[in-house]
Design a protein around this motif. Structure first.
Motif, PDB file in Angstrom:
ATOM      1  N   LYS A  16       0.833  -1.196   0.000  1.00  0.00           N
ATOM      2  CA  LYS A  16       0.000   0.000   0.000  1.00  0.00           C
ATOM      3  C   LYS A  16       0.870   1.251   0.000  1.00  0.00           C
ATOM      4  CE  LYS A  16      -3.721  -2.176   2.547  1.00  0.00           C
ATOM      5  NZ  LYS A  16      -4.546  -2.134   3.770  1.00  0.00           N
ATOM      6  N   PRO A  17       0.436   2.294  -0.672  1.00  0.00           N
ATOM      7  CA  PRO A  17       1.214   3.542  -0.695  1.00  0.00           C
ATOM      8  C   PRO A  17       1.499   4.093   0.705  1.00  0.00           C
ATOM      9  CG  PRO A  17      -0.494   3.619  -2.351  1.00  0.00           C
ATOM     10  CD  PRO A  17      -0.733   2.364  -1.556  1.00  0.00           C
ATOM     11  N   LYS A  18       0.567   3.925   1.620  1.00  0.00           N
ATOM     12  CA  LYS A  18       0.767   4.385   2.996  1.00  0.00           C
ATOM     13  C   LYS A  18       1.939   3.650   3.654  1.00  0.00           C
ATOM     14  CE  LYS A  18      -1.810   5.112   7.257  1.00  0.00           C
ATOM     15  NZ  LYS A  18      -3.100   4.942   7.934  1.00  0.00           N
ATOM     16  N   HIS A  19       2.082   2.356   3.359  1.00  0.00           N
ATOM     17  CA  HIS A  19       3.176   1.579   3.917  1.00  0.00           C
ATOM     18  C   HIS A  19       4.515   2.001   3.313  1.00  0.00           C
ATOM     19  CE1 HIS A  19       0.419  -1.951   5.322  1.00  0.00           C
ATOM     20  NE2 HIS A  19       0.103  -0.785   5.871  1.00  0.00           N
ATOM     21  N   LYS A  20       4.525   2.321   2.025  1.00  0.00           N
ATOM     22  CA  LYS A  20       5.752   2.811   1.390  1.00  0.00           C
ATOM     23  C   LYS A  20       6.215   4.103   2.053  1.00  0.00           C
ATOM     24  CE  LYS A  20       5.337   0.937  -3.244  1.00  0.00           C
ATOM     25  NZ  LYS A  20       5.353   1.230  -4.671  1.00  0.00           N
ATOM     26  N   LEU A  21       5.260   4.992   2.335  1.00  0.00           N
ATOM     27  CA  LEU A  21       5.599   6.265   2.980  1.00  0.00           C
ATOM     28  C   LEU A  21       6.110   6.051   4.396  1.00  0.00           C
ATOM     29  CD1 LEU A  21       2.629   8.475   1.731  1.00  0.00           C
ATOM     30  CD2 LEU A  21       5.018   8.570   0.990  1.00  0.00           C
ATOM     31  N   THR A  22       5.551   5.082   5.098  1.00  0.00           N
ATOM     32  CA  THR A  22       5.997   4.784   6.457  1.00  0.00           C
ATOM     33  C   THR A  22       7.426   4.270   6.453  1.00  0.00           C
ATOM     34  OG1 THR A  22       3.733   4.293   7.120  1.00  0.00           O
ATOM     35  CG2 THR A  22       5.488   3.475   8.540  1.00  0.00           C
ATOM     36  N   VAL A  23       7.738   3.379   5.527  1.00  0.00           N
ATOM     37  CA  VAL A  23       9.106   2.847   5.425  1.00  0.00           C
ATOM     38  C   VAL A  23      10.084   3.979   5.104  1.00  0.00           C
ATOM     39  CG1 VAL A  23      10.617   1.353   4.053  1.00  0.00           C
ATOM     40  CG2 VAL A  23       8.412   0.502   4.840  1.00  0.00           C
ATOM     41  N   ALA A  24       9.698   4.863   4.189  1.00  0.00           N
ATOM     42  CA  ALA A  24      10.557   6.000   3.843  1.00  0.00           C
ATOM     43  C   ALA A  24      10.729   6.941   5.038  1.00  0.00           C
ATOM     44  CB  ALA A  24       9.975   6.748   2.657  1.00  0.00           C
ATOM     45  N   ALA A  25       9.668   7.139   5.817  1.00  0.00           N
ATOM     46  CA  ALA A  25       9.747   8.013   6.983  1.00  0.00           C
ATOM     47  C   ALA A  25      10.659   7.438   8.065  1.00  0.00           C
ATOM     48  CB  ALA A  25       8.359   8.248   7.555  1.00  0.00           C
ATOM     49  N   LEU A  26      10.769   6.125   8.111  1.00  0.00           N
ATOM     50  CA  LEU A  26      11.699   5.495   9.047  1.00  0.00           C
ATOM     51  C   LEU A  26      13.152   5.682   8.599  1.00  0.00           C
ATOM     52  CD1 LEU A  26       9.828   2.169   9.854  1.00  0.00           C
ATOM     53  CD2 LEU A  26      10.435   3.951  11.489  1.00  0.00           C
ATOM     54  N   GLY A  27      13.361   6.051   7.353  1.00  0.00           N
ATOM     55  CA  GLY A  27      14.705   6.281   6.847  1.00  0.00           C
ATOM     56  C   GLY A  27      15.276   5.103   6.093  1.00  0.00           C
ATOM     57  N   LEU A  28      14.436   4.143   5.754  1.00  0.00           N
ATOM     58  CA  LEU A  28      14.895   2.958   5.028  1.00  0.00           C
ATOM     59  C   LEU A  28      14.654   3.161   3.539  1.00  0.00           C
ATOM     60  CD1 LEU A  28      13.333   0.412   7.486  1.00  0.00           C
ATOM     61  CD2 LEU A  28      15.759   0.921   7.252  1.00  0.00           C
ATOM     62  N   ARG A  29      15.699   3.051   2.744  1.00  0.00           N
ATOM     63  CA  ARG A  29      15.598   3.311   1.316  1.00  0.00           C
ATOM     64  C   ARG A  29      15.736   2.041   0.479  1.00  0.00           C
ATOM     65  NH1 ARG A  29      13.439   7.382   2.945  1.00  0.00           N
ATOM     66  NH2 ARG A  29      14.605   9.246   3.425  1.00  0.00           N
ATOM     67  N   LYS A  30      16.737   1.234   0.779  1.00  0.00           N
ATOM     68  CA  LYS A  30      17.019   0.046  -0.025  1.00  0.00           C
ATOM     69  C   LYS A  30      16.805  -1.217   0.801  1.00  0.00           C
ATOM     70  CE  LYS A  30      20.523   2.178  -2.935  1.00  0.00           C
ATOM     71  NZ  LYS A  30      21.890   2.067  -3.428  1.00  0.00           N
ATOM     72  N   LEU A  31      16.640  -2.315   0.115  1.00  0.00           N
ATOM     73  CA  LEU A  31      16.501  -3.604   0.760  1.00  0.00           C
ATOM     74  C   LEU A  31      17.753  -3.902   1.579  1.00  0.00           C
ATOM     75  CD1 LEU A  31      14.306  -5.749   0.747  1.00  0.00           C
ATOM     76  CD2 LEU A  31      15.528  -6.888  -1.065  1.00  0.00           C
ATOM     77  N   ASN A  32      17.587  -4.449   2.753  1.00  0.00           N
ATOM     78  CA  ASN A  32      18.657  -4.790   3.697  1.00  0.00           C
ATOM     79  C   ASN A  32      19.357  -3.574   4.287  1.00  0.00           C
ATOM     80  OD1 ASN A  32      18.324  -7.629   3.581  1.00  0.00           O
ATOM     81  ND2 ASN A  32      19.388  -7.638   1.623  1.00  0.00           N
ATOM     82  N   SER A  33      18.776  -2.391   4.130  1.00  0.00           N
ATOM     83  CA  SER A  33      19.352  -1.224   4.798  1.00  0.00           C
ATOM     84  C   SER A  33      18.924  -1.249   6.261  1.00  0.00           C
ATOM     85  CB  SER A  33      18.901   0.073   4.121  1.00  0.00           C
ATOM     86  OG  SER A  33      17.508   0.211   4.177  1.00  0.00           O
ATOM     87  N   THR A  34      19.799  -0.762   7.126  1.00  0.00           N
ATOM     88  CA  THR A  34      19.566  -0.786   8.571  1.00  0.00           C
ATOM     89  C   THR A  34      19.718   0.613   9.124  1.00  0.00           C
ATOM     90  OG1 THR A  34      20.425  -3.030   8.707  1.00  0.00           O
ATOM     91  CG2 THR A  34      20.325  -1.793  10.753  1.00  0.00           C
ATOM     92  N   ILE A  35      18.862   0.940  10.072  1.00  0.00           N
ATOM     93  CA  ILE A  35      18.908   2.237  10.725  1.00  0.00           C
ATOM     94  C   ILE A  35      18.582   2.049  12.200  1.00  0.00           C
ATOM     95  CG2 ILE A  35      16.523   2.904  10.321  1.00  0.00           C
ATOM     96  CD1 ILE A  35      17.916   5.692   9.477  1.00  0.00           C
TER      97      ILE A  35
END
Length: 61
Positions: A16-35
């Motif tokens: 869902k687009p809302k979930h994509k925005l949430t992941v981006a807001a957490l600071g995660l951009r690429k697969l296997n990225s860690t923050i």
């Protein structure tokens, strides 16, 4: 205060687009990225919303 180490383990393609925005807001951009984020209710809520895409570990600060 504890911290959360959050890793994106599943792709955001097809979610869902809302979930994509949430992941981006957490600071995660690429697969296997860690923050690392401080553990607070706002971050916990975001993680709970997209928990099927993430791996979360608690880290002592």
């Amino acid at each position: 205060m504890n911290e959360l180490q959050i890793t994106l383990v599943r792709s955001t393609i097809g979610v869902k687009p809302k979930h994509k925005l949430t992941v981006a807001a957490l600071g995660l951009r690429k697969l296997n990225s860690t923050i690392t984020h401080k553990d607070n209710p706002a971050i916990r809520g975001m993680v709970h919303q997209v928990r099927h895409l993430l791996k979360v570990e608690e880290v002592k600060a």
